[in-house]
Design a protein around this motif. Sequence first.
Motif, PDB file in Angstrom:
ATOM      1  N   CYS A   1       2.580   0.627  -5.658  1.00  0.00           N
ATOM      2  CA  CYS A   1       1.197   0.687  -5.056  1.00  0.00           C
ATOM      3  C   CYS A   1       0.589   1.915  -5.233  1.00  0.00           C
ATOM      4  O   CYS A   1      -0.611   2.280  -5.378  1.00  0.00           O
TER       5      CYS A   1
ATOM      6  N   CYS B   1       4.531   1.441  -1.369  1.00  0.00           N
ATOM      7  CA  CYS B   1       5.669   1.589  -2.320  1.00  0.00           C
ATOM      8  C   CYS B   1       5.248   2.307  -3.297  1.00  0.00           C
ATOM      9  O   CYS B   1       4.134   2.609  -3.553  1.00  0.00           O
TER      10      CYS B   1
ATOM     11  N   GLY C   1       0.878  -1.324   0.079  1.00  0.00           N
ATOM     12  CA  GLY C   1      -0.083  -0.009   0.151  1.00  0.00           C
ATOM     13  C   GLY C   1       0.849   1.334   0.097  1.00  0.00           C
ATOM     14  O   GLY C   1       0.285   2.392  -0.025  1.00  0.00           O
TER      15      GLY C   1
ATOM     16  N   VAL D   1       6.637  -4.138  -4.486  1.00  0.00           N
ATOM     17  CA  VAL D   1       7.976  -4.439  -4.098  1.00  0.00           C
ATOM     18  C   VAL D   1       7.824  -5.513  -3.029  1.00  0.00           C
ATOM     19  O   VAL D   1       8.882  -6.421  -2.852  1.00  0.00           O
TER      20      VAL D   1
END
Length: 348
Positions: free
Chosen positions: A99, A96, A94, A108
């Motif tokens: 996201c 990276c 949520g 990742v």
Amino acid sequence: MQAVQYTDHGGHEVVTYGDAPDPTVGRDEALVDVKAGALNHLDVWTRRGLPGLDLELPHIPGSDAAGVVREVGADVTRVEPGDRVAVSAGINCGTCEFCRQGEPTLCVDYQVLGEHTTGVHSELAAVPSDALVSVPDGVDWETAAAAPLVFQTAWRMLVTRGEIRPDDSVLVLGASGGVGHAAVQIADHVGCEVFATASADEKLAAAERLGADHAIDYTDSEFDTRIRELTDRRGVDVVVDHVGEKTWRQSLRSLAKGGRLLTCGATSGPTPETNVNRIFGNQLTVVGSTMATYGETEDALERVWDGTFTVEKRATLPMSETARGHELLESREGFGKVVVIPDSEYDE
Ligand SMILES: [Zn+2]
């Protein structure tokens, strides 16, 4: 609770069913009373052990399940006790860069329940509430458990990544497998001309029943030769290959100029020989795809729940016979999904 588990990686004989501690429910998790689960090839790979995957043992496997929410953590608002749900196994961080761009499957730190974390083939499973999909009344538990992973995977691969259109011709390899039988139906639903490979008459007939216009027995002839014959030497626009090593060369040879090869797995091994000349000379595109966003999952499952797509089951077993289920997948026996049901819920 009772759970499918193993204490070592290895052959299907390492898989047992027995006592395991009840899961604790995190703040953002729901505790699901599991009514049915389903096997995927991923369960076989995880059981054998994957390079770089360091699981805590004993491991409870399983990425697909459906059941009733029994309890929810303090932060959960999406579901409540009594809700009928299915598990969508992909979990993203949520935060990276991918996201944040709305591409959770590129996360990742992407994790698949049952592969990287504790799975759901147990009487009770604690699952992040974001990973639960609502299941309407009237959809049976076996269908609800067997559909999510393969239909979401096939949907993203064909519709989002492959951008299939009604005028495309699509070849689906291994139509008797979970992803294969979903891909045949999705391509047919979009309006494509569908070619499908399988072995044995009853599997070919099942592929045709699900929407294949041409069913090819790959044990009978080289499928690329057969594709050339059936398309007047042109080839097909799209090949769906989740087999890998054994089929890759023939998949490339089956493509028309400008065609695209979609891949979401490699059940026969991941390192095929590739004829690069064919890729640049014919201007082919190789497209990878894995899992799906929650939106794509819902788009696919909506069409399972309303009966547009059928989930074929090759066997329904008590969880205590999960080892045999692995064997069925590895021997390619039967057509469609293997469903496993907690022994306490299983009646013959
Ligand atoms: Zn992420």
